[in-house]
Design a protein around this motif. Structure first.
Motif, PDB file in Angstrom:
ATOM      1  N   TRP A 508      55.973  37.466  25.509  1.00  0.00           N
ATOM      2  CA  TRP A 508      55.405  38.696  24.958  1.00  0.00           C
ATOM      3  C   TRP A 508      56.404  39.403  24.046  1.00  0.00           C
ATOM      4  O   TRP A 508      56.048  39.985  23.033  1.00  0.00           O
ATOM      5  CB  TRP A 508      54.958  39.597  26.112  1.00  0.00           C
ATOM      6  N   ASN A 535      44.149  38.447  37.519  1.00  0.00           N
ATOM      7  CA  ASN A 535      44.609  39.694  38.151  1.00  0.00           C
ATOM      8  C   ASN A 535      46.102  39.695  38.419  1.00  0.00           C
ATOM      9  O   ASN A 535      46.573  40.154  39.458  1.00  0.00           O
ATOM     10  CB  ASN A 535      43.848  39.956  39.469  1.00  0.00           C
ATOM     11  N   ASP A 537      48.218  41.491  36.831  1.00  0.00           N
ATOM     12  CA  ASP A 537      48.784  42.827  36.638  1.00  0.00           C
ATOM     13  C   ASP A 537      48.705  43.679  37.892  1.00  0.00           C
ATOM     14  O   ASP A 537      49.446  44.626  38.052  1.00  0.00           O
ATOM     15  CB  ASP A 537      48.091  43.541  35.466  1.00  0.00           C
ATOM     16  N   ASN A 538      47.782  43.341  38.791  1.00  0.00           N
ATOM     17  CA  ASN A 538      47.670  44.125  40.025  1.00  0.00           C
ATOM     18  C   ASN A 538      47.582  43.216  41.243  1.00  0.00           C
ATOM     19  O   ASN A 538      46.846  43.481  42.191  1.00  0.00           O
ATOM     20  CB  ASN A 538      46.441  45.039  39.965  1.00  0.00           C
TER      21      ASN A 538
ATOM     22  N   TYR B  54      39.858  48.642  39.062  1.00  0.00           N
ATOM     23  CA  TYR B  54      41.007  49.534  39.138  1.00  0.00           C
ATOM     24  C   TYR B  54      40.749  50.746  38.260  1.00  0.00           C
ATOM     25  O   TYR B  54      40.064  50.647  37.243  1.00  0.00           O
ATOM     26  CB  TYR B  54      42.294  48.820  38.685  1.00  0.00           C
ATOM     27  N   GLN B  62      51.788  49.339  41.021  1.00  0.00           N
ATOM     28  CA  GLN B  62      50.863  48.529  41.793  1.00  0.00           C
ATOM     29  C   GLN B  62      49.728  49.411  42.275  1.00  0.00           C
ATOM     30  O   GLN B  62      49.930  50.388  42.963  1.00  0.00           O
ATOM     31  CB  GLN B  62      51.606  47.928  42.997  1.00  0.00           C
ATOM     32  N   GLN B  63      48.520  49.062  41.892  1.00  0.00           N
ATOM     33  CA  GLN B  63      47.377  49.861  42.303  1.00  0.00           C
ATOM     34  C   GLN B  63      46.605  49.163  43.399  1.00  0.00           C
ATOM     35  O   GLN B  63      46.538  47.947  43.455  1.00  0.00           O
ATOM     36  CB  GLN B  63      46.427  50.012  41.123  1.00  0.00           C
ATOM     37  N   GLN B  64      45.951  49.955  44.216  1.00  0.00           N
ATOM     38  CA  GLN B  64      45.016  49.396  45.195  1.00  0.00           C
ATOM     39  C   GLN B  64      43.686  49.133  44.493  1.00  0.00           C
ATOM     40  O   GLN B  64      43.256  49.928  43.652  1.00  0.00           O
ATOM     41  CB  GLN B  64      44.795  50.406  46.329  1.00  0.00           C
ATOM     42  N   PRO B  65      43.039  48.031  44.811  1.00  0.00           N
ATOM     43  CA  PRO B  65      41.728  47.783  44.198  1.00  0.00           C
ATOM     44  C   PRO B  65      40.692  48.787  44.694  1.00  0.00           C
ATOM     45  O   PRO B  65      40.792  49.310  45.804  1.00  0.00           O
ATOM     46  CB  PRO B  65      41.384  46.368  44.659  1.00  0.00           C
ATOM     47  N   ILE B  66      39.705  49.053  43.842  1.00  0.00           N
ATOM     48  CA  ILE B  66      38.636  49.985  44.192  1.00  0.00           C
ATOM     49  C   ILE B  66      37.591  49.267  45.039  1.00  0.00           C
ATOM     50  O   ILE B  66      37.092  48.210  44.643  1.00  0.00           O
ATOM     51  CB  ILE B  66      37.985  50.538  42.908  1.00  0.00           C
ATOM     52  N   THR B 122      45.782  34.650  43.722  1.00  0.00           N
ATOM     53  CA  THR B 122      45.614  35.973  44.300  1.00  0.00           C
ATOM     54  C   THR B 122      44.109  36.274  44.393  1.00  0.00           C
ATOM     55  O   THR B 122      43.291  35.363  44.307  1.00  0.00           O
ATOM     56  CB  THR B 122      46.377  37.043  43.491  1.00  0.00           C
ATOM     57  N   VAL B 123      43.763  37.539  44.611  1.00  0.00           N
ATOM     58  CA  VAL B 123      42.352  37.909  44.668  1.00  0.00           C
ATOM     59  C   VAL B 123      42.103  38.979  43.620  1.00  0.00           C
ATOM     60  O   VAL B 123      43.019  39.686  43.214  1.00  0.00           O
ATOM     61  CB  VAL B 123      41.964  38.462  46.068  1.00  0.00           C
ATOM     62  N   LYS B 124      40.841  39.060  43.160  1.00  0.00           N
ATOM     63  CA  LYS B 124      40.507  40.140  42.235  1.00  0.00           C
ATOM     64  C   LYS B 124      39.181  40.755  42.625  1.00  0.00           C
ATOM     65  O   LYS B 124      38.289  40.072  43.140  1.00  0.00           O
ATOM     66  CB  LYS B 124      40.473  39.632  40.798  1.00  0.00           C
ATOM     67  N   ALA B 167      49.256  37.570  49.478  1.00  0.00           N
ATOM     68  CA  ALA B 167      48.386  38.689  49.084  1.00  0.00           C
ATOM     69  C   ALA B 167      47.731  39.328  50.309  1.00  0.00           C
ATOM     70  O   ALA B 167      46.921  40.242  50.180  1.00  0.00           O
ATOM     71  CB  ALA B 167      47.330  38.206  48.098  1.00  0.00           C
ATOM     72  N   ASP B 377      55.919  46.930  27.853  1.00  0.00           N
ATOM     73  CA  ASP B 377      55.582  46.267  29.113  1.00  0.00           C
ATOM     74  C   ASP B 377      54.283  45.484  28.901  1.00  0.00           C
ATOM     75  O   ASP B 377      53.247  46.056  28.553  1.00  0.00           O
ATOM     76  CB  ASP B 377      55.408  47.339  30.192  1.00  0.00           C
ATOM     77  N   VAL B 378      54.353  44.189  29.116  1.00  0.00           N
ATOM     78  CA  VAL B 378      53.192  43.342  28.800  1.00  0.00           C
ATOM     79  C   VAL B 378      51.923  43.798  29.532  1.00  0.00           C
ATOM     80  O   VAL B 378      50.821  43.744  28.975  1.00  0.00           O
ATOM     81  CB  VAL B 378      53.530  41.846  29.061  1.00  0.00           C
ATOM     82  N   PHE B 379      52.077  44.279  30.764  1.00  0.00           N
ATOM     83  CA  PHE B 379      50.919  44.785  31.506  1.00  0.00           C
ATOM     84  C   PHE B 379      50.884  46.321  31.529  1.00  0.00           C
ATOM     85  O   PHE B 379      50.261  46.923  32.395  1.00  0.00           O
ATOM     86  CB  PHE B 379      50.911  44.244  32.946  1.00  0.00           C
ATOM     87  N   GLY B 380      51.583  46.946  30.591  1.00  0.00           N
ATOM     88  CA  GLY B 380      51.538  48.403  30.497  1.00  0.00           C
ATOM     89  C   GLY B 380      50.221  48.875  29.896  1.00  0.00           C
ATOM     90  O   GLY B 380      49.312  48.073  29.683  1.00  0.00           O
ATOM     91  N   ALA B 423      42.644  45.560  32.272  1.00  0.00           N
ATOM     92  CA  ALA B 423      43.325  46.302  33.327  1.00  0.00           C
ATOM     93  C   ALA B 423      42.329  46.813  34.369  1.00  0.00           C
ATOM     94  O   ALA B 423      42.588  46.753  35.565  1.00  0.00           O
ATOM     95  CB  ALA B 423      44.103  47.467  32.724  1.00  0.00           C
TER      96      ALA B 423
END
Lengths: 556, 447
Positions: A508, A535, A537-538, B54, B62-66, B122-124, B167, B377-380, B423
C-alpha cells in the motif's frame, strides 16, 4: 583475543553483499549484518539500470569506462539477473547538437559501443518514441534485477561459509581506545531466519576488521564511534508503469536533468528520477510533484506514458559523498565515484573502514577493491575471483537454455520462473507435489515461494524480493493472502497473520503514489477484497475483546 | 427512431438489477430496459448480502461487529445512503430480495446478523447468506471439519481452522488439505471443479472409476472424526449446487457448507444468474455488452412538461446514446436509473486531477489535491472509498448547488458516495435499498 569472525560487514545492499561474497570466496571468515531485508536500503530502491557507461561518457569518463567493463562482466556472471535490452540516448529538437556530439565521442573514447540512429530508425526500435525525437545514440545499456543480484551474492557468500544476518540492526560499535573491534546488534526475532512474533535479542559480534558498507546510513554508524562520515544522502523518485511501454532503456541526451530515463524492467517500465539532498535517509518527504514531473517530463520522450497506468512510486536515497572541502552545491554534480575511508589513516582509529559513494553497476569492482584493502590489513594473500565465477543461478546457463524445461507448468509461467531462477530452476521447481500458481500477475508458483521461505523465514517482503510475487498490477491485492498461507504450517497462524499484514501495508505504501485512474480502481478492489470479503480490517482474532457469538444468528 | 422504454436502467450489478425489478414491480405495464456494458462486479463479490456490519466513522483499532443492523441504521449520519432512503425502505428492499432469491438465500428468519467464516479464516457479519453457506455460520457451535485442496492456494483449511480458533469461534475446527479427485492440472479454474461436481463426471480413483461426487466424499470420509459439519471452499457446483451438497452430505453423514471465496466467486456468479433469471421472468428487456456514450436533455417547466432546453430550469434527460459496434443508437425513456457502480465498476473514474462520474458528469465531491484522497493507514478512514454522487431523498444526484442534476435521473448502488461499504460491510445492502427505492420511484414516475 579470539574474534567471532575475521571480517564483519555492515549493510546488506549490493556493496555489502558483494564484499561478503568476495572475501568468503578468498577464504576469509565473514559475517554480514543488515538492519532489514537484503536490499532494503538503496539497492532495492533503484531503477534497475545496468549502465553501459553512456550516462557518464561526457562528465566522468573514468566512471564510464568502469561501467562498460563491469557491464560486460555482469552479463557473464549474473546473466539470470540481467536483461540485455540495449539503450538509446535520444535527442529532442530543443536538445543541444553539441552535447549529442560530445556524448558520441565520449562513448567512443571510453570503449562503449555507440551507433547513431536517425529519428525514424529510433522509432523503428521503439515505436512509442515521440515523433519529434530527432536522433539517438544506441548503447549497450541493460536492465538488472537488484534484488536477485544482491540475494545471489549473499547466497554465494553463505555457500562459501559466510554468516548473513538480516533484521539485525547495529545499535553500537564496540570501541576500545583507538580500536574498533566489533558491534552490538539487535535481532528483530533472534538470530537466524526471521520469524514474526519471536522475541528480539541482542548480540555482540567481535571481528578483526569491520567494513561499514551502510551507504547513506554510514554517517549514523560512524557517529556511534565518534567518527565523522559526511555522507550526503540524496533522494530520487521512481514511478512504475503497469506495462513496458518501451523494451529499450530510453535516456534523454542532455547534460543533466530530472526525469530523464525509462528502464524496462520485467513486466513493467520504471520512470526516473530526481536528485535532491535530504537530511535523514529514513525520513524525507515523498511528494506529489515528483511523481507528476516523472510523467509530464518523460511524456516528452514517450507520449503514451501520459495516459498510461502507473502502479506505484518509490523513493531511493543515494549515498553521495565528496571529500571534505569540495563544497559542491547541486547534488547532481557530486561525483558518483566511491570512496574508501580508512579510519586508521583518516582518524587514527583502527579496525574499520567506511565505504561511501559509488553506484550499483560497479558494485563488484568496488567490492574487489575494498576486499583487497581488507586482505592487506589482515595479511591475507588471495586473489579475487568474482569477475570469473558465475553467481548461483547463472552457472552453466548455456546448458539451461538448451534444456529449458517446463516442469509441468504453463509455458509462460515456466519461462518466467526459468528467467528468475536461472540454473537453480530445476532444483526449485522439480517437485512431486502439486505446484499451483500463487501470484498470477508475475507467474510465481508455490515451489518458488517455498524456496524463498527456505531462504528467508516468515518475512513475506523477503519472499517478494526473491520471487516478484505481489509486485505486478494488482500490487498484492489478489496474492498477498496466498503468499501468506504458504507460510503455514511451517509457521503458526498468528505469525502468518502478522506477516500478511506487514506485506499488505508495504504494498500500500508505494501504491498511494499511483492512486488515480485504473490503479485507484484496483486499490478499491483490493480494499474490498481484504476488508469486505475477508474482514481483515476488523478481524476478531486481532481484537482484545471477545466477540459474543451468541448474540448473532445461529442458523434457522 | 429511438428505442423507447418507460424506464431505462444503466448498469447490470446488484443495484441495477434490483432497480429494474422494482420498477417492473411498481409499474406492471411499463416497459423496463436494463443496459449493461462490462461484466458486473458480482463475480468479484462473495455472494453475501451484507447490510451493516460495523458502524462507520469509528476509528477504533478494533470494532465489535454489529449484531442488530436495523437498530444501528438509525444512528447513521444524514448523508449516508441508508438515511436518504430511510430504515423502512431498507427493510422493504430486503423483503423484496428475499422474495426474488427464494430458497437460494437464508437469514431472513431474524433481524440479527450472522457471522460467516471467510476464506482467510476469520468471520464477518452479514445479513443474508447463500443457502450453501447456512450450515457454516459461526454462532452454530457444532464442531467443524474444513477441507481444502492442494491445488487451490486461496483456501488453506488447517490455517483457516486455527484462525477461527483465534477469532474465538465457539466450536472446534480442524482442517485437512486433500487432493481433489479428477483434477489433473495444478491451475484448473474454480469453474472446472464446479463442473466436475455438477455433472458428476467419471473420475479415476485408486479403487477404480466413480462419479466425482462419490470420489470427493470418499476422499474426505477417512478424515472425519465425529464432526457433524464439513466446510469446503465455494466450488461445490455452479448449475446444481443443491444436488452436489446433498450427495456429499448423504455420503459423509454430515452437513456440508461452503466458505465464500475471493474472485472469481461461484456464489457471486450464482447470484448473478438468479438475478438475471428474475429479470427475464419480470419481462425486463436486457441489452448487454453496450456502453452508454452520450445523452441529450430537454428543459422541464414547472408543470413537468418538456420544452426546448433553456438555461435556468432543471433539465431532463431526453435520451441516451448507446454504442453498438460503432453504431450510435438512441435509447429514450421517461425515467432513468444510474447504477454503473463505483471505482471498481468504473461508474466513478479519476485522473491525476479530478474524480468524475463519466456518463452524465454528475457532481462528485472530492479534494482537489489527490494526496488528500487517501490516508496512510491502509485500513484507515479512506476518503477514496467514499467517492460517488450525492443523492437527494428521491435519490436524484445533486449538483454542487444541491439541486438535482436532472429531473428524471436517479442513482443507486456504489455510484453513490458518502459511505465506505468495505469498512461498514454494507455494499450489497446499500445496492439493494437504493436500487429498490430508485426503481420503485422510477416505475411510479412513468407517465
Amino acid at each position: 583475543m579470539a574474534h567471532d569472525t575475521a571480517v564483519l560487514v555492515l549493510g546488506g545492499g549490493s556493496t555489502g553483499c558483494g564484499i561478503a561474497r568476495d572475501l568468503a570466496m578468498r577464504g576469509v571468515d565473514v559475517t554480514l549484518v543488515e538492519r532489514g531485508n537484503l536490499t532494503d536500503g538503496t539497492t532495492g530502491r533503484m531503477h534497475g539500470l545496468l549502465h553501459s557507461g553512456g550516462r557518464y561518457a561526457v562528465s566522468d569518463q573514468a566512471s564510464a569506462t568502469e561501467c562498460i567493463e563491469e557491464n560486460e562482466i555482469l552479463r557473464e556472471i549474473a546473466s539470470h539477473c540481467v536483461e540485455e535490452t540495449g539503450g538509446l540516448f535520444v535527442q529532442r529538437p530543443e536538445d543541444s547538437d553539441e552535447y549529442f556530439r560530445e556524448k558520441l565521442e565520449g562513448c567512443r573514447d571510453c570503449g562503449i559501443p555507440a551507433t547513431v540512429l536517425s529519428g525514424r530508425e529510433a522509432r523503428k526500435v521503439e515505436p512509442y518514441l515521440a515523433d519529434d525525437v530527432s536522433r539517438a545514440i544506441q548503447v549497450p545499456d541493460g536492465a538488472v534485477d537488484p534484488f536477485r543480484l544482491c540475494v545471489a551474492n549473499a547466497l554465494d557468500a553463505e555457500r562459501h561459509g559466510a554468516r548473513v544476518e538480516t533484521h539485525a540492526e547495529v545499535i553500537d560499535l564496540l570501541r576500545d581506545g583507538d580500536d574498533i573491534y566489533g558491534v552490538e546488534i539487535r535481532h528483530d526475532s533472534g538470530p537466524g531466519k526471521r520469524t514474526h512474533k519471536s522475541p528480539g535479542t541482542t548480540e555482540e559480534i567481535t571481528a578483526e576488521y569491520v567494513v561499514n558498507a551502510t551507504g547513506a546510513w554510514a554517517g549514523q554508524i560512524g557517529a556511534m564511534a565518534d567518527l565523522d562520515v559526511a555522507v550526503r544522502p540524496s533522494k530520487g523518485v521512481m514511478t512504475i508503469m503497469n506495462v513496458r511501454q518501451v523494451d529499450t532503456v530510453i535516456n534523454r541526451c542532455r547534460p543533466k536533468g530530472d526525469a530523464d530515463i525509462i528502464v524496462p524492467h520485467e513486466t513493467t517500465a520504471i520512470l526516473g528520477t530526481t536528485d535532491e539532498e535530504v537530511a535523514d535517509p529514513d525520513d524525507y518527504p515523498e511528494e506529489q510533484w515528483e511523481v507528476d514531473m516523472m510523467i509530464d517530463t518523460l511524456a516528452e520522450l514517450v507520449p503514451i506514458v501520459e495516459e498510461a497506468r502507473t502502479i506505484r512510486s518509490f523513493w531511493g536515497v543515494r549515498p553521495l559523498y565528496e571529500p571534505p572541502g569540495t563544497g559542491t552545491q547541486d547534488p547532481t554534480d557530486i561525483t558518483r565515484d566511491f570512496f574508501l575511508l580508512d579510519h586508521d589513516e583518516r582518524d587514527g582509529v583502527s579496525g574499520m573502514s567506511s565505504i561511501v559513494g559509488g553506484k550499483f553497476t560497479t558494485y563488484r569492482a568496488m567490492a574487489e577493491e575494498i576486499s583487497d584493502h581488507v586482505c592487506a590489513k589482515l595479511g591475507v594473500s588471495a586473489t579475487c575471483t568474482t569477475a570469473e565465477d558465475p553467481l548461483p543461478g547463472s552457472e552453466n546457463i548455456s546448458v539451461l537454455e538448451e534444456g529449458m524445461d517446463d516442469f509441468g507448468l504453463r509455458s509462460p509461467i515456466a519461462r518466467r520462473s526459468n528467467q528468475r531462477l536461472g540454473n537453480r530452476a530445476a532444483d526449485v521447481l522439480e517437485t512431486d507435489e502439486p505446484n499451483p500458481v500463487v501470484c498470477e500477475c508475475e507467474g510465481v508458483t508455490r515451489a518458488e515461494v517455498q524456496d524463498a521461505i527456505d531462504q528467508s523465514g516468515s518475512d513475506l517482503n523477503a519472499v517478494r524480493i526473491r520471487t516478484r510475487a505481489s509486485m505486478g498490477n494488482c500490487q498484492g491485492g489478489f496474492c498477498c493472502q496466498n503468499m501468506a498461507t504458504e507460510l503455514h504450517p511451517r509457521y503458526d497462524e498468528e505469525t502468518v497473520r502478522e506477516a500478511l499484514d506487514e506485506l499488505f501495508e508495504e504494498r500500500w505504501k508505494g501504491e498511494r503514489h499511483a492512486l488515480w485512474g485504473e490503479q485507484l480502481s484496483q486499490a478499491m478492489l483490493n480494499y474490498a477484497l481484504h476488508a469486505t470479503t475477508m474482514n481483515r480490517d476488523n478481524d476478531p482474532a486481532n481484537g482484545s475483546t471477545q466477540v459474543d457469538y451468541a448474540q448473532f444468528d445461529g442458523g434457522a | 427512431m429511438a428505442i423507447t422504454d418507460d424506464v431505462l436502467v444503466i448498469g447490470g450489478g446488484l443495484a441495477g438489477v434490483t432497480a429494474a425489478l422494482a420498477a417492473s414491480d411498481a409499474a406492471e405495464d411499463a416497459r423496463i430496459r436494463l443496459v449493461t456494458y462490462r461484466q458486473s462486479t458480482l463475480r468479484h463479490a462473495s455472494g453475501l448480502i451484507d447490510v451493516l456490519g460495523y458502524a462507520p466513522g469509528n476509528t477504533d483499532d478494533q470494532q465489535q461487529p454489529i449484531a442488530d443492523p436495523f437498530t444501528a441504521l438509525e444512528s447513521l449520519p444524514e448523508s449516508h445512503p441508508y438515511q436518504r432512503v430511510g430504515v423502512d425502505a431498507v427493510r422493504e428492499a430486503l423483503a423484496f430480495f428475499d422474495e426474488v432469491a427464494g430458497d437460494a438465500y437464508a437469514g431472513a428468519h431474524t433481524d440479527r446478523n450472522a457471522l460467516v467464516p471467510t476464506h482467510g479464516g476469520t468471520v464477518k457479519p452479514t445479513a443474508r447468506y447463500p443457502v450453501s453457506t447456512a450450515e457454516g455460520v459461526a454462532s452454530d457451535d457444532r464442531d467443524t471439519l474444513l477441507v481444502g485442496f492442494e491445488t487451490l492456494p486461496d483456501f488453506d483449511a488447517p490455517l483457516a481452522a486455527a484462525h477461527l480458533e483465534a477469532a474465538g469461534a465457539p466450536f472446534d475446527a480442524r482442517g485437512v488439505t486433500l487432493s481433489f479427485p479428477g483434477i489433473g492440472r495444478d491451475d484448473a479454474k474454480v469453474t472446472r471443479y464446479a463442473h466436475l461436481l455438477d455433472h458428476d463426471e467419471r473420475v479415476e480413483t485408486l479403487t477404480g472409476e466413480t462419479g466425482a461426487r462419490e470420489a470427493l466424499a470418499a476422499t474426505v470420509n477417512p478424515h472425519l472424526d465425529g464432526e457433524s459439519r464439513v466446510g469446503f471452499p465455494a466450488i461445490l457446483g455452479d448449475d446444481h449446487p443443491a444436488a452436489v451438497r446433498e450427495a456429499l452430505s448423504d455420503t459423509l453423514g454430515a452437513d456440508v457448507f461452503e466458505v465464500p471465496m475471493g474472485p472469481p466467486s461461484l456464489p457471486g456468479l450464482r447470484l448473478e444468474e438468479l438475478l438475471y433469471d428474475a429479470l427475464e421472468s419480470a419481462g425486463v428487456r436486457v441489452t448487454s455488452g453496450v456502453p452508454v456514450v452520450d445523452y441529450e436533455t430537454v428543459a422541464v417547466d414547472s408543470m413537468g412538461a418538456n420544452s426546448t432546453a433553456g438555461e435556468s430550469e432543471t433539465a431532463a434527460i431526453d435520451h441516451v446514446v448507446v454504442d453498438r459496434n460503432g453504431a450510435q443508437i438512441p435509447h429514450e425513456a421517461d425515467q432513468y436509473v444510474l447504477a454503473t457502480g463505483g471505482l471498481v465498476g468504473k461508474g466513478i473514474e479519476s485522473n491525476r486531477k479530478r474524480v468524475t462520474e463519466p456518463l452524465f458528469d454528475c457532481y462528485v465531491p472530492h479534494a482537489t489535491d489527490r494526496y488528500d484522497w487517501f490516508v496512510d493507514d491502509v485500513f484507515g478512514e479512506q476518503p477514496y472509498a467514499r467517492f460517488g454522487v450525492v443523492p437527494d431523498e428521491d435519490l436524484r444526484p445533486l449538483n454542487s448547488d444541491d439541486d438535482p442534476e436532472f429531473s428524471n435521473l436517479r442513482a443507486a448502488g456504489a455510484v453513490l458516495g458518502g459511505y465506505d461499504y468495505a469498512a461498514e460491510k454494507s455494499g450489497a445492502g446499500v445496492s439493494l435499498a437504493t436500487g429498490y427505492v430508485a426503481g420503485t420511484r422510477a416505475g411510479e414516475g412513468c407517465q
